[in-house]
Design a protein around this motif. Structure first.
Motif, PDB file in Angstrom:
ATOM      1  N   LYS A  33       0.842  -1.191   0.000  1.00  0.00           N
ATOM      2  CA  LYS A  33       0.000   0.000   0.000  1.00  0.00           C
ATOM      3  C   LYS A  33       0.883   1.249   0.000  1.00  0.00           C
ATOM      4  N   ILE A  34       0.565   2.207  -0.850  1.00  0.00           N
ATOM      5  CA  ILE A  34       1.333   3.454  -0.884  1.00  0.00           C
ATOM      6  C   ILE A  34       0.686   4.418   0.113  1.00  0.00           C
ATOM      7  N   LYS A  35       1.317   4.568   1.283  1.00  0.00           N
ATOM      8  CA  LYS A  35       0.751   5.428   2.339  1.00  0.00           C
ATOM      9  C   LYS A  35       1.484   6.756   2.444  1.00  0.00           C
ATOM     10  N   LYS A  36       2.817   6.687   2.302  1.00  0.00           N
ATOM     11  CA  LYS A  36       3.616   7.918   2.429  1.00  0.00           C
ATOM     12  C   LYS A  36       4.109   8.316   1.041  1.00  0.00           C
ATOM     13  N   ILE A  37       3.674   9.485   0.592  1.00  0.00           N
ATOM     14  CA  ILE A  37       3.989   9.930  -0.774  1.00  0.00           C
ATOM     15  C   ILE A  37       4.777  11.234  -0.724  1.00  0.00           C
ATOM     16  N   LEU A  38       5.917  11.245  -1.389  1.00  0.00           N
ATOM     17  CA  LEU A  38       6.748  12.453  -1.425  1.00  0.00           C
ATOM     18  C   LEU A  38       6.592  13.131  -2.787  1.00  0.00           C
ATOM     19  N   ILE A  39       6.468  14.445  -2.757  1.00  0.00           N
ATOM     20  CA  ILE A  39       6.334  15.196  -4.012  1.00  0.00           C
ATOM     21  C   ILE A  39       7.531  16.116  -4.171  1.00  0.00           C
ATOM     22  N   THR A  40       8.213  15.972  -5.307  1.00  0.00           N
ATOM     23  CA  THR A  40       9.362  16.845  -5.566  1.00  0.00           C
ATOM     24  C   THR A  40       9.389  17.236  -7.048  1.00  0.00           C
ATOM     25  N   SER A  41      10.390  18.027  -7.427  1.00  0.00           N
ATOM     26  CA  SER A  41      10.561  18.402  -8.838  1.00  0.00           C
ATOM     27  C   SER A  41      12.031  18.730  -9.041  1.00  0.00           C
ATOM     28  N   SER A  42      12.395  19.070 -10.263  1.00  0.00           N
ATOM     29  CA  SER A  42      13.815  19.325 -10.539  1.00  0.00           C
ATOM     30  C   SER A  42      14.260  20.696 -10.056  1.00  0.00           C
ATOM     31  N   HIS A  43      13.418  21.702 -10.281  1.00  0.00           N
ATOM     32  CA  HIS A  43      13.792  23.045  -9.810  1.00  0.00           C
ATOM     33  C   HIS A  43      12.611  23.787  -9.205  1.00  0.00           C
ATOM     34  N   PRO A  44      12.835  24.973  -8.645  1.00  0.00           N
ATOM     35  CA  PRO A  44      11.749  25.662  -7.941  1.00  0.00           C
ATOM     36  C   PRO A  44      10.580  26.060  -8.867  1.00  0.00           C
ATOM     37  N   GLY A  45       9.429  26.175  -8.265  1.00  0.00           N
ATOM     38  CA  GLY A  45       8.283  26.769  -8.955  1.00  0.00           C
ATOM     39  C   GLY A  45       7.573  25.900  -9.976  1.00  0.00           C
ATOM     40  N   GLU A  46       7.806  24.594  -9.960  1.00  0.00           N
ATOM     41  CA  GLU A  46       7.148  23.739 -10.961  1.00  0.00           C
ATOM     42  C   GLU A  46       5.730  23.327 -10.545  1.00  0.00           C
ATOM     43  N   VAL A 148      -0.022   9.992   4.030  1.00  0.00           N
ATOM     44  CA  VAL A 148       0.815  11.106   4.480  1.00  0.00           C
ATOM     45  C   VAL A 148       1.539  11.653   3.237  1.00  0.00           C
ATOM     46  N   ILE A 149       1.327  12.943   2.959  1.00  0.00           N
ATOM     47  CA  ILE A 149       1.938  13.544   1.768  1.00  0.00           C
ATOM     48  C   ILE A 149       3.019  14.531   2.200  1.00  0.00           C
ATOM     49  N   LEU A 150       4.204  14.399   1.618  1.00  0.00           N
ATOM     50  CA  LEU A 150       5.338  15.269   1.982  1.00  0.00           C
ATOM     51  C   LEU A 150       5.646  16.217   0.823  1.00  0.00           C
ATOM     52  N   ASP A 151       5.494  17.503   1.066  1.00  0.00           N
ATOM     53  CA  ASP A 151       5.879  18.520   0.074  1.00  0.00           C
ATOM     54  C   ASP A 151       7.342  18.859   0.348  1.00  0.00           C
ATOM     55  N   THR A 152       8.187  18.774  -0.666  1.00  0.00           N
ATOM     56  CA  THR A 152       9.635  18.928  -0.410  1.00  0.00           C
ATOM     57  C   THR A 152      10.264  19.983  -1.332  1.00  0.00           C
ATOM     58  N   PRO A 153      11.529  20.336  -1.076  1.00  0.00           N
ATOM     59  CA  PRO A 153      12.247  21.244  -1.977  1.00  0.00           C
ATOM     60  C   PRO A 153      12.607  20.520  -3.285  1.00  0.00           C
ATOM     61  N   PRO A 154      13.107  21.256  -4.277  1.00  0.00           N
ATOM     62  CA  PRO A 154      13.461  20.623  -5.551  1.00  0.00           C
ATOM     63  C   PRO A 154      14.579  19.585  -5.394  1.00  0.00           C
ATOM     64  N   GLY A 155      14.302  18.363  -5.865  1.00  0.00           N
ATOM     65  CA  GLY A 155      15.257  17.262  -5.724  1.00  0.00           C
ATOM     66  C   GLY A 155      16.429  17.335  -6.693  1.00  0.00           C
ATOM     67  N   GLY A 156      16.345  18.241  -7.666  1.00  0.00           N
ATOM     68  CA  GLY A 156      17.447  18.368  -8.620  1.00  0.00           C
ATOM     69  C   GLY A 156      18.531  19.295  -8.097  1.00  0.00           C
ATOM     70  N   ILE A 157      18.210  20.059  -7.045  1.00  0.00           N
ATOM     71  CA  ILE A 157      19.149  21.062  -6.533  1.00  0.00           C
ATOM     72  C   ILE A 157      19.635  20.704  -5.126  1.00  0.00           C
ATOM     73  N   LEU A 158      18.692  20.292  -4.277  1.00  0.00           N
ATOM     74  CA  LEU A 158      19.022  20.044  -2.870  1.00  0.00           C
ATOM     75  C   LEU A 158      18.882  18.568  -2.517  1.00  0.00           C
ATOM     76  N   GLN A 177       5.599  21.656 -17.869  1.00  0.00           N
ATOM     77  CA  GLN A 177       5.744  21.638 -19.322  1.00  0.00           C
ATOM     78  C   GLN A 177       6.332  22.961 -19.829  1.00  0.00           C
ATOM     79  N   GLY A 178       7.344  22.843 -20.653  1.00  0.00           N
ATOM     80  CA  GLY A 178       7.955  24.034 -21.236  1.00  0.00           C
ATOM     81  C   GLY A 178       8.963  24.708 -20.319  1.00  0.00           C
ATOM     82  N   GLU A 179       9.106  24.207 -19.079  1.00  0.00           N
ATOM     83  CA  GLU A 179      10.056  24.828 -18.144  1.00  0.00           C
ATOM     84  C   GLU A 179      11.218  23.897 -17.813  1.00  0.00           C
ATOM     85  N   THR A 180      10.912  22.601 -17.697  1.00  0.00           N
ATOM     86  CA  THR A 180      11.940  21.653 -17.243  1.00  0.00           C
ATOM     87  C   THR A 180      12.609  20.987 -18.444  1.00  0.00           C
ATOM     88  N   LYS A 181      13.962  21.004 -18.449  1.00  0.00           N
ATOM     89  CA  LYS A 181      14.693  20.356 -19.539  1.00  0.00           C
ATOM     90  C   LYS A 181      14.791  18.854 -19.272  1.00  0.00           C
TER      91      LYS A 181
END
Ligand SMILES: Nc1ncnc2c1ncn2[C@@H]1O[C@H](COP(=O)(O)OP(=O)(O)OP(=O)(O)O)[C@@H](O)[C@H]1O
Ligand SMILES: [Mg+2]
Length: 230
Positions: A33-46, A148-158, A177-181
């Motif tokens: 079961k997926i109970k703890k979910i982490l959300i990240t991105s490559s850079h800020p503001g995505e 449990v959902i975890l909002d985190t800093p960008p995983g591509g930088i930190l 879309q259009g922002e991340t390479k």
């Protein structure tokens, strides 16, 4: 009046996409079961925090008891999104020995959703997030909540998201879309996989909708589909 109609069309389209995301997460693992979910991105503001909040509310409205944690201790975004600036949160739990019940706040929109904001900015976020205290906090949260959902800093930088990725059941990578390479996405996925993270998939955000370049939406794909989506 026309403006109002288009607003509702856009809102229901976003709600529908978030519901699809919710369903896809529930089907993404057969055995565990997926109970703890982490959300990240490559850079800020995505759109990490926006999606974390919408997903948390959607799951809560669907009858699950949900906890949303703002683990972006360096640049708190959730407090702005929910319009609550209380100054206690994660750091008080991790440093000052307060309990979950002392710092959680009720979401104004969804009854089943509790939120923990960041609290005061600490000098050593990665250390705090990687601590045994954080692990026990997550274990306790897992006992009380369905998700449990975890909002985190960008995983591509930190490294904060990497540190936390080892403590959760699944990771969602937000791609604007259009922002991340492509190279940035590839690099972030490598960072996550290096620590053994279970990447559930990518969420394509800020999708331009044909015929109206000013509208936005969401999409979801398994991690192997990233190439074909961009
Ligand atoms: N699908 C969307 N359509 C339109 N605007 C969006 C969408 N998703 C996010 N935004 C906007 O983009 C900005 C950044 O969103 P958000 O704060 O959720 O990103 P973030 O990845 O959490 O940023 P940070 O890295 O700074 O924490 C906000 O102004 C938000 O309103
Ligand atoms: Mg954020």
């Amino acid at each position: 009046m026309a403006k109002k109609k288009s607003y509702y069309a856009e809102t229901s389209m976003i709600d529908e996409a978030i519901r699809t995301l919710r369903t896809n997460i529930s089907f993404s693992s057969i055995d565990k079961k997926i109970k703890k979910i982490l959300i990240t991105s490559s850079h800020p503001g995505e759109g990490k925090s926006t999606i974390a909040l919408k997903l948390a509310r959607s799951m809560a409205n669907n009858g699950q008891k949900v906890l949303l944690m703002d683990c972006d201790l360096r640049n708190p975004t959730l407090s702005k999104l929910i319009g609550n600036k209380i100054s206690i949160g994660m750091t008080n739990l991790l440093v000052k020995g307060l309990q979950l019940e002392d710092v959680k706040i009720d979401d104004d929109v969804s009854n089943n959703l509790d939120i923990i904001l960041t609290g005061p900015t600490p000098p050593n976020p990665s250390e705090l997030l990687g601590s045994n205290k954080m692990k026990s906090l997550l274990s306790k949260a897992e006992e009380i909540y369905d998700v449990v959902i975890l909002d985190t800093p960008p995983g591509g930088i930190l490294t904060d998201a990497q540190v936390l990725a080892t403590m959760v059941d699944g990771v969602l990578l937000v791609v604007a879309q259009g922002e991340t390479k492509y190279e940035e996405i590839d690099n972030t996925l490598k960072n996550l996989k290096n620590v053994g993270a279970n990447v559930l998939g990518t969420v394509l955000n800020k999708v331009k909708i044909k015929g109206n370049q000013s509208k936005y939406g969401y999409g979801y794909g398994g991690s192997k589909e990233v190439k074909s989506k961009l």
